[in-house]
Design an enzyme around this catalytic site. Structure first.
Site: not given
Length: 355
Positions: A38, A42, A51, A87, A162
């Site tokens: 990552r 962010r 983004r 992702d 998931y």
């Protein structure tokens, strides 16, 4: 074929002699290479800016945006490898699974997969389904030069979790109920996901990725016997599917201290270790013939520079006897991390380990 020759097996690529790939191959390095999971995310203001207003999945399908985001931490932190911005659910979306990544929640699947009839929704992935990946990687390799690009994919177990749960889960009740209650359906589901994952990694390698990492984020929820019986065959299939390319294969999971040996046995060249197990102990569990990656606790980054350096020194000391070591966090970069702390960390590792 030697690790990270071009897919055609002709001349070594520009990244072959990089510290990162040398460490993956357990060869002497000029310094311990560093990258972060990552790292393109962010915590970077430049990431938030590009983004802005673009949903996560949509941003993964815009080649120029993907390239820019992937390059941002290389420019800022001077890390030794870039990781492709994407992702783990991108290949599932590409084959038509109705899902979305909801802010603050994560991937949410509209209609979970829980019956044999549901398997038909998991069709084969073709390169045309993810043409934006090929385009983005070609843009990236042209810009990165001698800096390796790591491709990645979600491992079959985590993707299955998931799909079966319908989203993130703490206890994986539906997943384990299927695994224990209908072992054949479970095996067929993971085998189908292994095919999709393999195809996704092949697209990335053929476009120019220098290494690949398989993320099994949720597999730490399993006991070793369940992992060996119900998960390892599918992960092994993925690793074997890309073995002929000669690029290093990294395997990482969270809370997988009891599974480290099995994760290496599944076929990885490099085993990622979270912060719960010291690297010297991890090496004992994994056994010889594998490089290790890790494993500073990401929470340490919120402490003082002195504390970060002390804990980093502990990681480097524990790694001193390893055949190959890639410095990383024991999980992803938290969104509220000060980017300057990461830049300082890279410089500290490089300085402390310069040969």
């Amino acid at each position: 074929m030697s690790a990270n020759h071009s897919p055609a097996g002709q001349q070594p690529t520009a990244t072959y002699e990089s510290a990162f790939l040398k460490a993956c191959r357990r060869e002497p390095v000029p310094h311990t290479p560093v990258w972060f999971m990552r790292q393109a995310g962010r915590s970077l203001p430049e990431y938030l800016k590009v983004r802005e207003g673009i949903p996560m999945l949509e941003s993964c399908m815009q080649p120029e945006l993907v390239a820019e985001i992937t390059l941002q931490p290389v420019r800022r932190h001077h890390v030794d490898a870039a990781i492709y911005f994407s992702d783990i659910v991108v290949p599932l979306k590409a084959i038509g699974i109705d899902l979305d990544i909801k802010p603050g929640v994560g991937p949410v699947v509209e209609n979970p997969i829980r019956t044999r009839a549901d398997l038909a929704r998991l069709r084969d992935l073709t390169p045309e389904d993810v043409s934006y990946v090929t385009e983005a990687i070609k843009l990236l390799t042209a810009e990165l030069g001698s800096t390796p690009l790591i491709g990645f994919a979600g491992a079959p177990f985590t993707l299955a979790s998931y799909l079966v749960e319908g989203g993130p889960s703490k206890n994986h009740e539906h997943t384990k109920a299927l695994m224990y209650g209908d072992p054949q359906l479970w095996a067929d589901l993971l085998d189908r996901l292994a095919e999709i994952t393999s195809a996704f990694l092949k697209v990335q390698i053929e476009a120019g990725a220098s290494a690949v990492q398989l993320f099994d984020s949720w597999v730490g929820a399993l006991a070793p016997a369940d992992y060996r019986r119900s998960v390892m065959p599918a992960s092994t299939k993925v690793f074997e599917s890309v073995a002929s390319y000669g690029v290093p294969r990294i395997h990482f999971g969270v809370g997988t201290g009891e599974l480290l040996g099995l994760m290496g046995e599944a076929g990885a060249d490099v085993v990622g270790v979270d912060w719960r197990v010291p690297l010297d102990e991890a090496a004992r569990r994994v056994g010889p013939g594998k490089a290790l990656q890790g494993n500073l606790d990401p929470a340490v980054l919120f402490s003082s520079t002195e504390a970060v350096e002390t804990k980093t020194r502990e990681v480097l000391d524990a790694a001193a006897g390893l055949e190959g070591h890639i410095f990383n966090l024991g999980h992803g970069v938290p969104p509220s991390t000060n980017p300057e702390a990461l830049t300082r960390l890279v410089e500290y590792v490089h300085t402390q380990t310069a040969r």
